[in-house]
Design an enzyme around this catalytic site. Sequence first.
Site, PDB file in Angstrom:
ATOM      1  N   GLY A  48       0.834  -1.190   0.000  1.00 33.17           N
ATOM      2  CA  GLY A  48       0.000   0.000   0.000  1.00 33.17           C
ATOM      3  C   GLY A  48       0.871   1.242   0.000  1.00 33.17           C
ATOM      4  N   GLN A  53       3.141   9.894   1.125  1.00 31.01           N
ATOM      5  CA  GLN A  53       4.440   9.205   1.158  1.00 31.01           C
ATOM      6  C   GLN A  53       5.300   9.510  -0.062  1.00 31.01           C
ATOM      7  OE1 GLN A  53       2.516   5.226   2.208  1.00 31.01           O
ATOM      8  NE2 GLN A  53       4.507   5.058   3.183  1.00 31.01           N
ATOM      9  N   CYS A  91       5.988  -0.308   7.177  1.00 37.01           N
ATOM     10  CA  CYS A  91       5.651   0.863   6.365  1.00 37.01           C
ATOM     11  C   CYS A  91       6.841   1.207   5.479  1.00 37.01           C
ATOM     12  CB  CYS A  91       5.324   2.036   7.284  1.00 37.01           C
ATOM     13  SG  CYS A  91       4.915   3.554   6.415  1.00 37.01           S
ATOM     14  N   LEU A  92       6.581   1.526   4.224  1.00 41.28           N
ATOM     15  CA  LEU A  92       7.675   1.891   3.312  1.00 41.28           C
ATOM     16  C   LEU A  92       8.382   3.169   3.771  1.00 41.28           C
ATOM     17  CD1 LEU A  92       5.996   1.101  -0.125  1.00 41.28           C
ATOM     18  CD2 LEU A  92       7.723  -0.256   1.083  1.00 41.28           C
ATOM     19  N   HIS A 133      -4.093   1.255   7.691  1.00 47.31           N
ATOM     20  CA  HIS A 133      -2.745   1.833   7.668  1.00 47.31           C
ATOM     21  C   HIS A 133      -2.660   2.994   6.671  1.00 47.31           C
ATOM     22  CE1 HIS A 133       1.810   1.281   7.718  1.00 47.31           C
ATOM     23  NE2 HIS A 133       1.611   2.085   6.697  1.00 47.31           N
ATOM     24  N   GLU A 134      -3.140   2.761   5.455  1.00 45.08           N
ATOM     25  CA  GLU A 134      -3.008   3.802   4.424  1.00 45.08           C
ATOM     26  C   GLU A 134      -3.923   4.992   4.725  1.00 45.08           C
ATOM     27  OE1 GLU A 134      -0.475   3.571   2.702  1.00 45.08           O
ATOM     28  OE2 GLU A 134      -0.155   1.438   3.066  1.00 45.08           O
ATOM     29  N   HIS A 137      -2.370   7.299   7.156  1.00 44.25           N
ATOM     30  CA  HIS A 137      -1.384   8.215   6.555  1.00 44.25           C
ATOM     31  C   HIS A 137      -2.032   9.530   6.127  1.00 44.25           C
ATOM     32  CE1 HIS A 137       2.482   6.206   6.308  1.00 44.25           C
ATOM     33  NE2 HIS A 137       1.970   5.113   5.770  1.00 44.25           N
TER      34      HIS A 137
HETATM   35 NI    NI Z   1       2.860   3.260   5.605  1.00 48.21          NI
END
Ligand code: NI
Length: 153
Positions: A48, A53, A91-92, A133-134, A137
């Site tokens: 995701g 991000q 998380c990226l 999660h997304e 953000h």
């Molecule tokens: Ni993330």
Amino acid sequence: MAILKIVTTKDGMDTLRKVSRPVTEITPRIHTLLDDMTETMRVAEGCGLAAVQVGVLRRVVVIEVEEGEVYEMINPEIIDRHGRQEEPEGCLSLPGESGITRRPRTVTVRAQNRNGEWYELTGSDLLARAICHELDHLDGKLYTDVVIRDVEE
Ligand code: NI
């Protein structure tokens, strides 16, 4: 398509803490953003990615927990949630880190697709975690805000 630079907590915590703005008009730029976000997520091997991000403060998310099944979400909101799960999450924007979070087992999200049409999607387990999660953000939240314990070695 282009691979975008992913903002991390090391170089962009200020950005990651910002609240993203709704998309009021779905322009070709938004389509390009969605395409680039999907490409970037795949190259980074994430499931995701939120626009913040990649430094774009708009309420746009892509999710792919099953290969080839990409959900594009514009202005998404969770409208229903059920149950509970405690599973590892990463998380990226925090490469190499993970933790156990507590999330609903199942969520229903309402969002617009790239044509501006509203749709609903209900997902459980990993898909529910990814949606939560997304969407977090978009409100400047990170999974580390809801970690309940470390992943056991
Ligand atoms: Ni993330």
